[in-house]
Design a protein around this motif. Sequence first.
Motif, PDB file in Angstrom:
ATOM      1  N   CYS A 254      40.887 -18.889  22.216  1.00 46.11           N
ATOM      2  CA  CYS A 254      40.965 -17.692  23.309  1.00 46.11           C
ATOM      3  C   CYS A 254      41.198 -16.595  22.069  1.00 46.11           C
ATOM      4  O   CYS A 254      40.976 -15.390  22.457  1.00 46.11           O
ATOM      5  N   PHE A 255      41.054 -16.791  20.712  1.00 41.90           N
ATOM      6  CA  PHE A 255      41.490 -15.877  19.937  1.00 41.90           C
ATOM      7  C   PHE A 255      42.417 -14.826  20.047  1.00 41.90           C
ATOM      8  O   PHE A 255      42.511 -13.586  19.404  1.00 41.90           O
ATOM      9  N   SER A 256      43.611 -15.366  20.786  1.00 40.62           N
ATOM     10  CA  SER A 256      44.756 -14.698  20.832  1.00 40.62           C
ATOM     11  C   SER A 256      45.604 -14.556  19.480  1.00 40.62           C
ATOM     12  O   SER A 256      46.387 -13.474  19.034  1.00 40.62           O
ATOM     13  N   TYR A 257      45.322 -15.548  18.612  1.00 31.69           N
ATOM     14  CA  TYR A 257      45.833 -15.415  17.089  1.00 31.69           C
ATOM     15  C   TYR A 257      45.668 -14.237  16.341  1.00 31.69           C
ATOM     16  O   TYR A 257      46.157 -13.934  15.266  1.00 31.69           O
ATOM     17  N   LEU A 258      44.521 -13.309  16.907  1.00 33.93           N
ATOM     18  CA  LEU A 258      44.067 -12.301  16.089  1.00 33.93           C
ATOM     19  C   LEU A 258      44.980 -11.231  16.388  1.00 33.93           C
ATOM     20  O   LEU A 258      44.791 -10.156  15.860  1.00 33.93           O
ATOM     21  N   LEU A 259      45.703 -11.225  17.494  1.00 31.04           N
ATOM     22  CA  LEU A 259      46.701 -10.120  17.908  1.00 31.04           C
ATOM     23  C   LEU A 259      47.807 -10.170  16.844  1.00 31.04           C
ATOM     24  O   LEU A 259      48.202 -11.239  16.361  1.00 31.04           O
ATOM     25  N   PRO A 260      48.596  -9.075  16.850  1.00 29.40           N
ATOM     26  CA  PRO A 260      49.674  -8.959  15.952  1.00 29.40           C
ATOM     27  C   PRO A 260      50.739 -10.034  16.366  1.00 29.40           C
ATOM     28  O   PRO A 260      51.078 -10.044  17.500  1.00 29.40           O
ATOM     29  N   ALA A 261      51.404 -10.742  15.564  1.00 31.32           N
ATOM     30  CA  ALA A 261      52.596 -11.596  15.684  1.00 31.32           C
ATOM     31  C   ALA A 261      52.140 -12.804  16.462  1.00 31.32           C
ATOM     32  O   ALA A 261      53.179 -13.414  17.064  1.00 31.32           O
ATOM     33  N   GLU A 262      50.886 -13.234  16.765  1.00 31.09           N
ATOM     34  CA  GLU A 262      50.514 -14.142  17.610  1.00 31.09           C
ATOM     35  C   GLU A 262      49.903 -15.065  16.740  1.00 31.09           C
ATOM     36  O   GLU A 262      49.390 -14.877  15.551  1.00 31.09           O
ATOM     37  N   SER A 263      50.160 -16.591  17.075  1.00 33.53           N
ATOM     38  CA  SER A 263      49.660 -17.606  16.478  1.00 33.53           C
ATOM     39  C   SER A 263      48.688 -18.581  17.440  1.00 33.53           C
ATOM     40  O   SER A 263      48.549 -18.294  18.463  1.00 33.53           O
ATOM     41  N   GLU A 264      48.019 -19.532  16.699  1.00 36.28           N
ATOM     42  CA  GLU A 264      47.210 -20.163  17.698  1.00 36.28           C
ATOM     43  C   GLU A 264      48.062 -20.941  18.801  1.00 36.28           C
ATOM     44  O   GLU A 264      49.265 -21.535  18.684  1.00 36.28           O
TER      45      GLU A 264
END
Length: 272
Positions: A254-264
């Motif tokens: 979902c590529f949420s890890y590319l957002l700040p302070a997010e991980s896989e």
Amino acid sequence: MSRHRVLASPEDGLRASLSRLPEDARVRADIPEDEPDWVRCADLLGEPARLVRWRERLGGWLAAEYPEAPGVPERTPASWILSWYLHVPAFAGAMLLHHARRVPSLAPSALAFRIGDGRPHPDSVAILGGGFHCLPTDPGSARREAVVVPDERALATVLRGRFVAHASRFIDVYGPLTRLGRRQLWAAATDALDNALWSAGRLGGTPEAEGAGVADAALVLESRFPPLTSASKLRLVPGVDGRREWTRNRESCCFSYLLPAESECGGCPRIR
């Protein structure tokens, strides 16, 4: 017959089946005239610019949620819209299969959804057609709009085929609007179907109902059926309290890890 299913009567059409679904499912048989945020799947696929505007709206929402980000990476809203849209036909089919042993039309012309306020995700689904496939034991099997198939395996084949047909139409339209690869697109479709069948069971509210949803996923995705990318990935793992619980590995990111302070996410293919 699992106790989470309610038998139809000979007079029951698809609308009656929808009325008996769990309220939390938010699946209905019409588009309310007083709710303006409903969109028909056929209209979105017929006008790709509307898909672009939906993705841009999500990008704006993400930018407001993550003001510290220098910009929202393109792949993140592109992937979220991909998964959100594919959830609509997957969930519509999964709910009717699980709770009524019926499969409705999943054609774009037969489905609509409402985009929620704030986070612009599909928060309700409408199944607009009246026809359905069912088993010989369905009390409504003699209805004119019913098509009878011999067994549950055949019913699962109908569901899988109808979902793949809708997903293929969507991917042909949406794929050129993104930089997501073909494998990622069909991986997201696989995740949508597997997750929807699992979710249909979990909405039953009991471990037995969840287990029945897992069994449905194993029936529909008993092996890999290209262009889908895998069989069902649902599996039991030890939970925090020592009890075993169901989980699954994702096929798509979902590529949420590319957002700040997010991980896989748990089960992300990037960390396996």
